[in-house]
Scaffold this motif. Structure first.
Motif, PDB file in Angstrom:
ATOM      1  N   UNK A  25       0.844  -1.210   0.000  1.00  0.00           N
ATOM      2  CA  UNK A  25       0.000   0.000   0.000  1.00  0.00           C
ATOM      3  C   UNK A  25       0.876   1.255   0.000  1.00  0.00           C
ATOM      4  N   UNK A  26       1.910   1.260   0.842  1.00  0.00           N
ATOM      5  CA  UNK A  26       2.832   2.409   0.906  1.00  0.00           C
ATOM      6  C   UNK A  26       3.562   2.568  -0.434  1.00  0.00           C
ATOM      7  N   UNK A  27       3.947   1.443  -1.014  1.00  0.00           N
ATOM      8  CA  UNK A  27       4.624   1.478  -2.317  1.00  0.00           C
ATOM      9  C   UNK A  27       3.744   2.134  -3.375  1.00  0.00           C
ATOM     10  N   UNK A  28       2.487   1.728  -3.380  1.00  0.00           N
ATOM     11  CA  UNK A  28       1.551   2.252  -4.397  1.00  0.00           C
ATOM     12  C   UNK A  28       1.395   3.764  -4.243  1.00  0.00           C
ATOM     13  N   UNK A  29       1.268   4.206  -2.961  1.00  0.00           N
ATOM     14  CA  UNK A  29       1.135   5.656  -2.716  1.00  0.00           C
ATOM     15  C   UNK A  29       2.392   6.383  -3.208  1.00  0.00           C
ATOM     16  N   UNK A  30       3.545   5.840  -2.839  1.00  0.00           N
ATOM     17  CA  UNK A  30       4.821   6.449  -3.248  1.00  0.00           C
ATOM     18  C   UNK A  30       4.996   6.462  -4.751  1.00  0.00           C
ATOM     19  N   UNK A  31       4.639   5.344  -5.368  1.00  0.00           N
ATOM     20  CA  UNK A  31       4.842   5.199  -6.814  1.00  0.00           C
ATOM     21  C   UNK A  31       3.940   6.118  -7.629  1.00  0.00           C
ATOM     22  N   UNK A  32       2.690   6.161  -7.236  1.00  0.00           N
ATOM     23  CA  UNK A  32       1.723   6.792  -8.137  1.00  0.00           C
ATOM     24  C   UNK A  32       1.213   8.172  -7.718  1.00  0.00           C
ATOM     25  N   UNK A  33       1.651   8.675  -6.565  1.00  0.00           N
ATOM     26  CA  UNK A  33       1.182  10.005  -6.145  1.00  0.00           C
ATOM     27  C   UNK A  33       1.538  11.071  -7.170  1.00  0.00           C
ATOM     28  N   UNK A  34       2.724  10.925  -7.752  1.00  0.00           N
ATOM     29  CA  UNK A  34       3.165  11.947  -8.715  1.00  0.00           C
ATOM     30  C   UNK A  34       2.242  12.001  -9.931  1.00  0.00           C
ATOM     31  N   UNK A  35       1.617  10.860 -10.250  1.00  0.00           N
ATOM     32  CA  UNK A  35       0.702  10.843 -11.409  1.00  0.00           C
ATOM     33  C   UNK A  35      -0.514  11.733 -11.153  1.00  0.00           C
ATOM     34  N   UNK A  36      -0.823  11.922  -9.899  1.00  0.00           N
ATOM     35  CA  UNK A  36      -1.927  12.810  -9.530  1.00  0.00           C
ATOM     36  C   UNK A  36      -1.407  14.230  -9.261  1.00  0.00           C
ATOM     37  N   UNK A  37      -0.262  14.297  -8.570  1.00  0.00           N
ATOM     38  CA  UNK A  37       0.242  15.600  -8.122  1.00  0.00           C
ATOM     39  C   UNK A  37       0.823  16.455  -9.250  1.00  0.00           C
ATOM     40  N   UNK A  38       1.464  15.842 -10.218  1.00  0.00           N
ATOM     41  CA  UNK A  38       2.035  16.648 -11.311  1.00  0.00           C
ATOM     42  C   UNK A  38       0.937  17.297 -12.168  1.00  0.00           C
ATOM     43  N   UNK A  39      -0.100  16.541 -12.584  1.00  0.00           N
ATOM     44  CA  UNK A  39      -1.200  17.218 -13.308  1.00  0.00           C
ATOM     45  C   UNK A  39      -1.893  18.276 -12.445  1.00  0.00           C
ATOM     46  N   UNK A  40      -1.952  17.999 -11.118  1.00  0.00           N
ATOM     47  CA  UNK A  40      -2.577  18.991 -10.217  1.00  0.00           C
ATOM     48  C   UNK A  40      -1.763  20.289 -10.217  1.00  0.00           C
ATOM     49  N   UNK A  41      -0.445  20.165 -10.243  1.00  0.00           N
ATOM     50  CA  UNK A  41       0.422  21.360 -10.284  1.00  0.00           C
ATOM     51  C   UNK A  41       0.137  22.150 -11.560  1.00  0.00           C
ATOM     52  N   UNK A  42       0.052  21.423 -12.674  1.00  0.00           N
ATOM     53  CA  UNK A  42      -0.212  22.083 -13.954  1.00  0.00           C
ATOM     54  C   UNK A  42      -1.568  22.791 -13.912  1.00  0.00           C
ATOM     55  N   UNK A  43      -2.552  22.087 -13.371  1.00  0.00           N
ATOM     56  CA  UNK A  43      -3.909  22.648 -13.307  1.00  0.00           C
ATOM     57  C   UNK A  43      -3.937  23.899 -12.426  1.00  0.00           C
ATOM     58  N   UNK A  44      -3.254  23.828 -11.284  1.00  0.00           N
ATOM     59  CA  UNK A  44      -3.202  24.982 -10.367  1.00  0.00           C
ATOM     60  C   UNK A  44      -2.536  26.176 -11.043  1.00  0.00           C
ATOM     61  N   UNK A  45      -1.506  25.890 -11.811  1.00  0.00           N
ATOM     62  CA  UNK A  45      -0.791  26.959 -12.523  1.00  0.00           C
ATOM     63  C   UNK A  45      -1.684  27.571 -13.601  1.00  0.00           C
ATOM     64  N   UNK A  46      -2.395  26.691 -14.286  1.00  0.00           N
ATOM     65  CA  UNK A  46      -3.281  27.138 -15.363  1.00  0.00           C
ATOM     66  C   UNK A  46      -4.415  28.012 -14.809  1.00  0.00           C
ATOM     67  N   UNK A  47      -4.876  27.667 -13.623  1.00  0.00           N
ATOM     68  CA  UNK A  47      -6.011  28.380 -13.036  1.00  0.00           C
ATOM     69  C   UNK A  47      -5.584  29.534 -12.126  1.00  0.00           C
ATOM     70  N   UNK A  48      -4.311  29.807 -12.079  1.00  0.00           N
ATOM     71  CA  UNK A  48      -3.798  30.862 -11.192  1.00  0.00           C
ATOM     72  C   UNK A  48      -4.356  32.215 -11.608  1.00  0.00           C
ATOM     73  N   UNK A  49      -4.863  32.970 -10.643  1.00  0.00           N
ATOM     74  CA  UNK A  49      -5.381  34.313 -10.905  1.00  0.00           C
ATOM     75  C   UNK A  49      -4.639  35.311 -10.013  1.00  0.00           C
TER      76      UNK A  49
END
Lengths: 272, 274
Positions: B249-273
């Protein structure tokens, strides 16, 4: 062309624009006026894509500003009131930023800097607010962007610089450019602008070109108002009264922007 | 869809040149400080290993272990990565520079990629190189000073950090977990305006405490007889390849969090006001 349809925008949960419509054509210098908090800067930020409308459709040259596509960003330049001042010399700033604007004209930049008595060896953080403003205006004009947005450009400028500003603006702007100047200092730009846009109560209260205003309305200063029975709007002044009258016999007068502004924001009926 | 609106190599190169030139003083100062700090740290680490002290008393030569080098590199790398990545998007710390950055004629993706490129992809190998050079220098100085005669420092290569005795799958998990950690820092750097570094620590603290509290509650709910107070008891099973379920379970979180967090960073940047 800038086209805004039914724009609704809330600023910090406070409604600012509701159903705002606006169409602006290129080839004009537009004066954007409004009371404090009317939303002049917010409108400029919406047009440049720094803010996102809650509802409605904004189009600038077929681009939705908030998408902030590079081709769109290359065509706009916004001189904000809150100026960015990195620790760079003017020369370094120009070298760094100019490369992003395909039509940037370095010789034009040098000329305007000379007009404003600025040296490119100056450091941005060590010059006065007015000098910074002059530098940003010079940079904006030198980008040759199709859309220029100047927020309070004459704030902080000394008297000679204000006339230099008017001169460089008139000499720099081409027919295919659109310049929007948001300001409270109406006197500074009254001879420059082609169109007037007045924001009031979250809407465009007036959007007219200077010619059509002067064709329809006369602006006079009179000692008393007893001889006039068709006054549209009047204000007390040092000489007596400033009045607005329907134009007669094709007689055009110089537009008193302050009087016009006060008439519009006090909801005076203007029949154009 | 016009992909040029999202990425153009020339524009990216121009933006990279701009960023390096604009922040050159800041980057060089940071690297200078990093070199000095790591050098001092390496000297201290060479001198202060507890094993050495015991061996010193026995008057026998001590081998500075490769694993000591690897562990100290890993810890200092995580600290440095934290500082570098959580201070990404420096323009967002001030309103004026935020407008300036957002209106710079480059795509949102390029602006995101620049930070990812400089602060993660470039910085990580650079840190390993600096650490290695510093360690070499520190060991030369250490031996020159000759104040601990019996130390024997093996001749590490810059790649030795990757030769840690560990399964390849575990190494991949660690590498991708570091990426997830960096992605988490990147999201915070876009989201927070002021004191991004401090707020990142606070948010992580709150998140870690919430997870801990949730586990305490669940432990008390499902295993009331096996836990007391703030004890946590997690059920686990062994999977086919010998992996434990909780470890997995810890491995999965470590492995795949970036797949969620990197697009989230892009989205936050895109929506920055502003």
């Amino acid at each position: 062309m800038i086209c805004a349809k039914e724009i609704t925008f809330n600023y910090k949960n406070k409604p600012l624009f509701k159903g705002l419509n606006l169409n602006l054509e290129c080839g004009n210098i537009i004066g954007l006026f409004g009371k404090n908090g009317a939303g002049k800067t917010s409108l400029l930020k919406l047009i440049t894509g720094l803010l996102k409308p809650n509802a409605g459709d904004f189009q600038v040259e077929n681009y939705t500003p908030f998408d902030r596509y590079p081709d769109f960003l290359r065509e706009i330049y916004f001189v904000s009131e809150e100026m960015y001042q990195p620790n760079l010399t003017l020369k370094k700033y120009i070298n760094l930023y100019a490369s992003f604007y395909a039509n940037f004209d370095k010789s034009k930049m040098q000329n305007i800097l000379e007009e404003f008595e600025l040296k490119d060896s100056y450091k941005l953080q060590q010059i006065s607010f007015g000098q910074k403003k002059k530098f940003m205006i010079a940079f904006a004009l030198s980008t040759n962007c199709k859309y220029l947005f100047l927020d309070e450009p004459t704030n902080g400028l000394d008297i000679p610089s204000k006339s230099v500003f008017r001169k460089v603006l008139v000499n720099s702007v081409d027919d295919d450019q659109l310049v929007i100047i948001s300001t409270h200092q109406v006197k500074d730009i009254e001879n420059l602008i082609d169109d007037i846009v007045i924001l009031n109560d979250g809407k465009i209260a007036l959007h007219k070109d200077i010619n059509s205003i002067s064709e329809k309305i006369q602006f006079k200063s009179v000692a008393n108002t007893t001889n006039f029975d068709d006054i549209i709007y009047q204000e007390k002044s040092v000489e007596g009264y400033k009045i607005m009258l329907p134009a007669k016999n094709n007689t055009e007068t110089k537009i008193d922007l302050e009087l016009l502004f006060n008439a519009v924001v006090s909801h005076t009926e203007l029949n154009f | 869809m016009n992909l040029q609106q999202y990425f153009d190599f020339n524009r990216f190169y121009k933006l990279l040149k701009f960023d390096l030139s604009f922040n050159s003083k800041k980057y060089l100062t940071f690297l200078g400080v990093l070199i000095i700090v790591l050098f001092i740290l390496d000297l201290i680490l060479l001198d202060s290993t507890s094993n050495y002290r015991i061996l010193e008393n026995n008057n026998r030569a001590y081998f500075y272990r490769k694993s000591d080098y690897q562990v100290s590199l890993f810890i200092t790398f995580l600290i440095a990565l934290f500082l570098v990545v959580s201070s990404s998007f420096p323009a967002f710390r001030k309103k004026e520079s935020t407008s300036n950055f957002l209106l710079l004629p480059a795509s949102t993706f390029e602006k995101f990629l620049i930070q990812f490129f400089i602060r993660i992809l470039i910085f990580s190998p650079l840190f390993i190189l600096i650490f290695w050079v510093d360690f070499k220098l520190a060991s030369i100085i250490y031996n020159l000073l000759d104040f601990k005669k019996d130390i024997l420092i093996p001749d590490f290569t810059v790649w030795d950090v990757f030769s840690y005795k560990m399964k390849l799958s575990d190494k991949v998990v660690i590498l991708l977990s570091i990426l997830s950690f960096a992605s988490y820092l990147l999201v915070n750097a876009v989201h927070f305006k002021k004191n991004a570094v401090l707020k990142t620590i606070v948010v992580f603290g709150i998140f870690a405490f919430t997870v801990f509290l949730l586990n305490v509650i669940l432990s008390h709910l499902f295993l009331p007889n096996e836990v007391n107070g703030f004890d946590v008891k997690i059920f686990h099973r062994y999977l086919e390849n010998g992996l434990r379920s909780d470890q997995f379970c810890v491995y999965v979180i470590g492995l795949f969090s970036s797949l969620f967090l990197l697009p989230l960073t892009y989205f936050k940047l895109k929506e920055k006001q502003v």
